[in-house]
Design an enzyme around this catalytic site. Structure first.
Site, short mmCIF file in Angstrom:
data_model
loop_
_atom_site.label_atom_id
_atom_site.label_comp_id
_atom_site.label_asym_id
_atom_site.label_seq_id
_atom_site.Cartn_x
_atom_site.Cartn_y
_atom_site.Cartn_z
CB THR A 191 2.21 -4.04 -15.28
OG1 THR A 191 2.91 -2.91 -15.83
CG2 THR A 191 1.51 -4.79 -16.40
CG HIS A 192 5.36 -2.90 -12.29
ND1 HIS A 192 6.36 -3.63 -11.71
CD2 HIS A 192 5.36 -3.24 -13.61
CE1 HIS A 192 6.96 -4.39 -12.63
NE2 HIS A 192 6.36 -4.18 -13.79
CE LYS A 199 -13.91 6.63 6.07
NZ LYS A 199 -12.69 6.31 5.39
CD GLU A 202 -11.77 -2.09 4.42
OE1 GLU A 202 -10.90 -1.21 4.44
OE2 GLU A 202 -12.86 -1.99 5.01
CE1 TYR A 227 -7.06 -40.57 14.92
CE2 TYR A 227 -6.52 -41.45 17.09
CZ TYR A 227 -7.18 -40.52 16.29
OH TYR A 227 -7.95 -39.54 16.86
CG ASN A 270 -7.96 -45.27 15.34
OD1 ASN A 270 -8.55 -44.49 16.10
ND2 ASN A 270 -6.95 -46.01 15.73
CE LYS A 281 -12.47 -35.08 13.40
NZ LYS A 281 -11.07 -35.43 13.67
CG ASN A 299 -15.56 3.05 5.42
OD1 ASN A 299 -14.96 3.87 4.73
ND2 ASN A 299 -15.85 3.25 6.69
CB SER A 325 -17.30 6.40 9.30
OG SER A 325 -16.83 7.06 10.45
N1 ARG Z 1 -12.32 -38.16 17.89
C1 ARG Z 1 -11.28 -38.87 17.23
C2 ARG Z 1 -10.71 -38.05 16.06
O1 ARG Z 1 -11.34 -37.16 15.66
C3 ARG Z 1 -11.80 -40.16 16.69
C4 ARG Z 1 -10.84 -41.29 16.75
C5 ARG Z 1 -10.57 -41.67 18.15
N2 ARG Z 1 -9.69 -42.76 18.24
C6 ARG Z 1 -9.09 -43.04 19.35
N3 ARG Z 1 -8.37 -44.08 19.33
N4 ARG Z 1 -9.21 -42.30 20.40
O2 ARG Z 1 -9.64 -38.30 15.58
#
Ligand code: ARG
Length: 450
Positions: free
Chosen positions: A156-157, A293, A300, A327, A111, A335, A295, A287
């Protein structure tokens, strides 16, 4: 399934599908470098605490240095059966140095590691984004310098408003990116990466021992990677803090909004209907069906990525909402949104810097539009103010004048002195010829430093 960091209290094997469901190695391997950093600090703290001898620490550090080298050279390959990056590194250490590796986890928890890794990642990436922003700004500056004598039409606008310089238009983008630049700079300079939370309650390691370990690490590793590392202030908060990541994602979202607006402008102004800008061909596609075209797909896609980048911010905010203290495993899901936004924004900044180098101004179309006399209506009103007419009156006079020209299909500069006098005693042919000119319009804006 590789060796886990836990399991003593379990009778049954883990459900295989659930094991896969809870694995994070497939994405958190990217935090490898920061996780090694955590271990390097922790090892020294364990030496001060007499858990590791100097020679044990040395062996662990050597093995970690090898892992770090692999990571930094891009050769690092994780075992797909590992639960997460912490487990992966722990198992590697055990393979290399044996039993000593099993001491490394004393008085620390994943943690604490993950909070450290994620924050370190954000700070490091903020520095990279900052550098990419500078490069894009420099290219916008260069283009503005090349066009410092060219005029452009300000809107503007999405309606024609006033004459501006093309350089001023380009530097408008540079100016908004400047705020982003400051945001990322502040973030990188003022964000602390904390260590020492244990699982939540704190660590048995004395604060002075941790501090010594942090100082040693900072001296060795933070010369080229200026990151502030500190002993944790509140361990409960630290293991559950993802608002640093949220703040980072929100800075990215704001920057993305700017890139998206820039993209939209370039798309619009390069349409045959406007035809002010010519896009670099290397950034356009054709295209499969319509042979004529060209593009603006790059732009985009930049505009389109906004959905994902805002989505990533919303995803993490929503994940964090309502989590009970400290935690919770939900937080592992920070992630992917984080990595996704970082990857997208860096790619966009790199490409946009190249793109703007090839942007061309179509002077002929702009020159034709600059003949539209209504673009100078505001300057005529300002001239009248200079003659002592109250602005609201001046506004009214010019409004009537423009309406008259429109109704009678006559150009203001073709009107006679007598005709003009019926609108205001201060107006005549000579005066209008002077005001209705792009050079006059832009030079009358004295608040701007040139
Ligand atoms: N893989 C976990 C995360 O990204 C790491 C921490 C895990 N802790 C636990 N008590 N399972 O948050």
């Amino acid at each position: 399934m590789t060796k886990k960091l836990w399991g003593g209290r379990f009778k049954k094997e883990m459900n295989k599908d659930f094991y896969r469901f809870q694995q994070s190695i497939q994405y958190d391997w990217r935090l490898g470098m920061y996780d090694v950093f955590h271990s390097l600090i922790h090892i020294r703290a364990l030496v001060h605490t007499n858990v590791l001898s100097a020679s044990e620490a040395y062996k662990l550090e050597r093995a970690l240095a090898d892992i770090l080298k692999e990571i930094q050279s891009g050769e690092f390959r994780y075992h797909p059966g590992s639960e997460d990056i912490h487990t992966e590194i722990q198992n590697r250490l055990e393979t290399r140095v044996g039993e000593i590796a099993l001491k490394l986890h004393s008085f620390r928890s994943r943690n604490d590691q993950i909070a450290f890794d994620v924050t370190f990642f954000c700070v490091h990436e903020a520095q990279r984004i900052f550098a990419l922003l500078l490069a894009l700004q420099a290219n916008l500056h260069e283009l503005a310098r090349e066009h410092k004598h060219d005029f452009f039409i300000g809107y503007t606008h999405t309606r024609r408003a006033q004459v501006i310089r093309f350089s001023q238009y380009l530097l408008g983008f540079e100016s908004m990116l400047h705020r982003d630049q400051h945001r990322f700079d502040d973030f990188a300079k003022h964000t602390y990466v904390f260590i020492g939370s244990g699982a939540l309650a704190g660590s048995y390691i004395k604060s002075e021992d941790y501090t010594k370990a942090i100082t040693r690490f900072t001296h060795t590793y933070c010369k080229h990677l200026p990151v502030k590392i500190s002993l944790v202030k509140n361990s409960l908060d630290n293991v559950s803090n993802r608002d640093t990541a949220i703040q980072f994602l929100s800075h990215i979202a704001t920057l993305q909004m700017h890139l998206s607006r820039m993209a939209e402008d370039f798309i619009l102004y390069s349409t045959p209907e406007f035809a002010y800008l010519e896009l670099p061909e290397e950034f356009c596609t054709g295209s499969s069906y319509m042979p004529h075209k060209k593009n603006p797909d790059f732009l985009e896609l930049v505009r389109g990525q906004t959905g994902r980048i805002y989505g990533n911010l919303t995803a993490l905010l929503t994940t964090m909402k309502g989590l009970p203290s400290t935690y919770n495993r939900d937080m592992q899901l920070d992630k992917e949104p984080l990595f996704s936004s970082v990857d997208i924004i860096k790619e966009e900044l790199t490409l946009m810097a190249e793109f703007v180098k090839g942007l061309n101004l179509n002077r002929e179309t702009v020159a034709a539009v600059l003949k539209d006399e209504t673009l100078y209506a505001t300057e005529i009103a300002e001239f009248l103010v200079g003659k002592g007419v109250a602005f609201r009156k001046a506004h009214e006079i010019v409004g009537k004048l423009v309406m008259h020209a429109e109704d009678n299909e006559v150009r203001l500069t073709d009107m006679t002195d007598n005709g003009l006098k019926t609108f205001s005693e201060h107006l005549n042919k000579k005066v209008l010829h002077k005001i209705i000119s792009p050079a006059f319009a832009v030079s009358s804006k004295r608040s701007l430093r040139r």
